[in-house]
Motif scaffolding. Structure first.
Motif, PDB file in Angstrom:
ATOM      1  N   THR A  75      43.495  -9.527 -14.912  1.00  0.00           N
ATOM      2  CA  THR A  75      44.137  -9.151 -16.168  1.00  0.00           C
ATOM      3  C   THR A  75      44.186 -10.280 -17.189  1.00  0.00           C
ATOM      4  OG1 THR A  75      46.301  -9.531 -15.155  1.00  0.00           O
ATOM      5  CG2 THR A  75      45.473  -7.280 -15.142  1.00  0.00           C
ATOM      6  N   THR A  76      44.131 -11.519 -16.763  1.00  0.00           N
ATOM      7  CA  THR A  76      44.136 -12.619 -17.729  1.00  0.00           C
ATOM      8  C   THR A  76      42.829 -12.640 -18.513  1.00  0.00           C
ATOM      9  OG1 THR A  76      45.577 -13.914 -16.303  1.00  0.00           O
ATOM     10  CG2 THR A  76      44.388 -15.111 -18.022  1.00  0.00           C
ATOM     11  N   SER A  77      41.712 -12.621 -17.810  1.00  0.00           N
ATOM     12  CA  SER A  77      40.410 -12.707 -18.472  1.00  0.00           C
ATOM     13  C   SER A  77      39.779 -11.352 -18.743  1.00  0.00           C
ATOM     14  CB  SER A  77      39.438 -13.529 -17.613  1.00  0.00           C
ATOM     15  OG  SER A  77      39.146 -12.821 -16.410  1.00  0.00           O
ATOM     16  N   GLY A  78      40.177 -10.349 -17.979  1.00  0.00           N
ATOM     17  CA  GLY A  78      39.540  -9.042 -18.117  1.00  0.00           C
ATOM     18  C   GLY A  78      38.125  -8.996 -17.572  1.00  0.00           C
ATOM     19  N   THR A  79      37.735  -9.998 -16.812  1.00  0.00           N
ATOM     20  CA  THR A  79      36.377 -10.059 -16.263  1.00  0.00           C
ATOM     21  C   THR A  79      36.113  -8.913 -15.293  1.00  0.00           C
ATOM     22  OG1 THR A  79      36.398 -12.454 -16.486  1.00  0.00           O
ATOM     23  CG2 THR A  79      34.749 -11.520 -15.009  1.00  0.00           C
ATOM     24  N   ILE A  80      37.078  -8.629 -14.442  1.00  0.00           N
ATOM     25  CA  ILE A  80      36.952  -7.532 -13.488  1.00  0.00           C
ATOM     26  C   ILE A  80      37.973  -6.478 -13.889  1.00  0.00           C
ATOM     27  CG2 ILE A  80      37.187  -6.836 -11.070  1.00  0.00           C
ATOM     28  CD1 ILE A  80      36.464  -9.788 -10.381  1.00  0.00           C
ATOM     29  N   ARG A  81      37.495  -5.263 -14.105  1.00  0.00           N
ATOM     30  CA  ARG A  81      38.379  -4.192 -14.560  1.00  0.00           C
ATOM     31  C   ARG A  81      38.324  -3.021 -13.592  1.00  0.00           C
ATOM     32  NH1 ARG A  81      38.274  -4.632 -20.983  1.00  0.00           N
ATOM     33  NH2 ARG A  81      37.669  -6.805 -21.034  1.00  0.00           N
ATOM     34  N   GLU A  82      39.424  -2.842 -12.890  1.00  0.00           N
ATOM     35  CA  GLU A  82      39.592  -1.709 -11.992  1.00  0.00           C
ATOM     36  C   GLU A  82      38.419  -1.535 -11.016  1.00  0.00           C
ATOM     37  OE1 GLU A  82      40.761   1.761 -14.229  1.00  0.00           O
ATOM     38  OE2 GLU A  82      42.534   0.744 -15.002  1.00  0.00           O
ATOM     39  N   ALA A  83      38.044  -2.620 -10.378  1.00  0.00           N
ATOM     40  CA  ALA A  83      37.013  -2.552  -9.337  1.00  0.00           C
ATOM     41  C   ALA A  83      37.598  -1.794  -8.146  1.00  0.00           C
ATOM     42  CB  ALA A  83      36.587  -3.954  -8.916  1.00  0.00           C
ATOM     43  N   PRO A  84      36.942  -0.729  -7.712  1.00  0.00           N
ATOM     44  CA  PRO A  84      37.504   0.066  -6.618  1.00  0.00           C
ATOM     45  C   PRO A  84      37.377  -0.635  -5.269  1.00  0.00           C
ATOM     46  CG  PRO A  84      35.372   0.931  -7.268  1.00  0.00           C
ATOM     47  CD  PRO A  84      35.697  -0.187  -8.217  1.00  0.00           C
ATOM     48  N   TYR A  85      38.386  -0.419  -4.408  1.00  0.00           N
ATOM     49  CA  TYR A  85      38.305  -0.916  -3.036  1.00  0.00           C
ATOM     50  C   TYR A  85      39.018   0.045  -2.100  1.00  0.00           C
ATOM     51  CZ  TYR A  85      43.100  -2.920  -2.877  1.00  0.00           C
ATOM     52  OH  TYR A  85      44.456  -3.120  -2.867  1.00  0.00           O
ATOM     53  N   THR A  86      38.625  -0.020  -0.841  1.00  0.00           N
ATOM     54  CA  THR A  86      39.175   0.840   0.199  1.00  0.00           C
ATOM     55  C   THR A  86      39.259   0.047   1.497  1.00  0.00           C
ATOM     56  OG1 THR A  86      36.987   1.585   0.920  1.00  0.00           O
ATOM     57  CG2 THR A  86      38.067   2.909  -0.810  1.00  0.00           C
ATOM     58  N   TYR A  87      39.867   0.648   2.503  1.00  0.00           N
ATOM     59  CA  TYR A  87      39.851   0.053   3.836  1.00  0.00           C
ATOM     60  C   TYR A  87      38.399  -0.181   4.261  1.00  0.00           C
ATOM     61  CZ  TYR A  87      40.288  -0.438   8.881  1.00  0.00           C
ATOM     62  OH  TYR A  87      40.182  -0.894  10.165  1.00  0.00           O
ATOM     63  N   THR A 116      42.933   4.566  -1.618  1.00  0.00           N
ATOM     64  CA  THR A 116      41.981   3.878  -2.497  1.00  0.00           C
ATOM     65  C   THR A 116      42.759   2.992  -3.455  1.00  0.00           C
ATOM     66  OG1 THR A 116      42.001   5.649  -4.137  1.00  0.00           O
ATOM     67  CG2 THR A 116      40.302   5.770  -2.418  1.00  0.00           C
ATOM     68  N   GLY A 117      42.099   1.964  -3.925  1.00  0.00           N
ATOM     69  CA  GLY A 117      42.754   1.054  -4.843  1.00  0.00           C
ATOM     70  C   GLY A 117      41.785   0.470  -5.845  1.00  0.00           C
ATOM     71  N   THR A 118      42.342  -0.290  -6.776  1.00  0.00           N
ATOM     72  CA  THR A 118      41.535  -1.019  -7.762  1.00  0.00           C
ATOM     73  C   THR A 118      42.056  -2.443  -7.866  1.00  0.00           C
ATOM     74  OG1 THR A 118      42.930  -0.335  -9.612  1.00  0.00           O
ATOM     75  CG2 THR A 118      40.991   1.044  -9.123  1.00  0.00           C
ATOM     76  N   LEU A 119      41.169  -3.336  -8.265  1.00  0.00           N
ATOM     77  CA  LEU A 119      41.487  -4.738  -8.500  1.00  0.00           C
ATOM     78  C   LEU A 119      41.060  -5.090  -9.916  1.00  0.00           C
ATOM     79  CD1 LEU A 119      39.938  -6.112  -5.193  1.00  0.00           C
ATOM     80  CD2 LEU A 119      42.367  -5.789  -5.654  1.00  0.00           C
ATOM     81  N   SER A 120      41.907  -5.807 -10.645  1.00  0.00           N
ATOM     82  CA  SER A 120      41.585  -6.218 -12.012  1.00  0.00           C
ATOM     83  C   SER A 120      42.023  -7.658 -12.240  1.00  0.00           C
ATOM     84  CB  SER A 120      42.304  -5.328 -13.029  1.00  0.00           C
ATOM     85  OG  SER A 120      41.915  -3.985 -12.910  1.00  0.00           O
TER      86      SER A 120
END
Length: 157
Positions: free
Chosen positions: A24-36, A18-22
């Protein structure tokens, strides 16, 4: 020029992790989870390629607005959907990797004061000159259509 950053965290194996996407410059998306499964099987969760094409659509719109302005036209609206086609290649450790085969834009814009031919020319310039387009080597295609909410001028007719 500013440096823009994004961050991703991944834990586990390719298919079971499992992973997260963020953003970081704008902080618009914070630790959105993603998987295969969210990337390749339609399960809930973020898709890195979706974030790429969303940003690409935004970059394209901004480029088209700038190019239209430089051409003397005033933009009322631009709506762009970017469609990324996923594929496979032989680059993975098991001989099966994933690739991006292409990006296709569907653009609808209201830019009064220009002809349809001028619009197509401006739309193609934006496709080629958008900063994200310049870094991608996959085919990036475009369907552009113009709407007009203002009456046509003599030059447009």
């Amino acid at each position: 020029m500013p440096v823009v950053t994004g961050q991703s965290q991944w834990n586990g194996t390719f298919k079971e992790g499992t992973g997260t996407l963020s953003t970081t410059t704008s902080g618009t998306i914070r630790e959105a989870p993603y998987t295969y499964a969210s990337r390749f099987e339609g399960a809930p969760g973020a898709i890195p390629e979706e974030l790429l094409v969303t940003g690409h659509a935004g970059c394209y719109n901004h480029a088209l607005a700038n190019i239209a302005f430089k051409a003397g036209a005033s933009v009322e609206s631009i709506s762009t959907t970017a469609q990324l086609t996923m594929g496979t290649d032989d680059q993975g450790s098991d001989g099966h990797g994933y690739s991006v085969e292409g990006i296709h834009f569907v653009v609808v814009a209201d830019i009064p004061g220009i002809t349809d031919d001028q619009f197509v020319e401006l739309a193609e310039q934006a496709r080629a000159l958008c900063s994200i387009s310049k870094i991608l080597t996959v085919p990036i295609t475009l369907d552009a259509s113009r709407i007009t909410t203002s009456p046509a001028t003599e030059e447009e007719a």
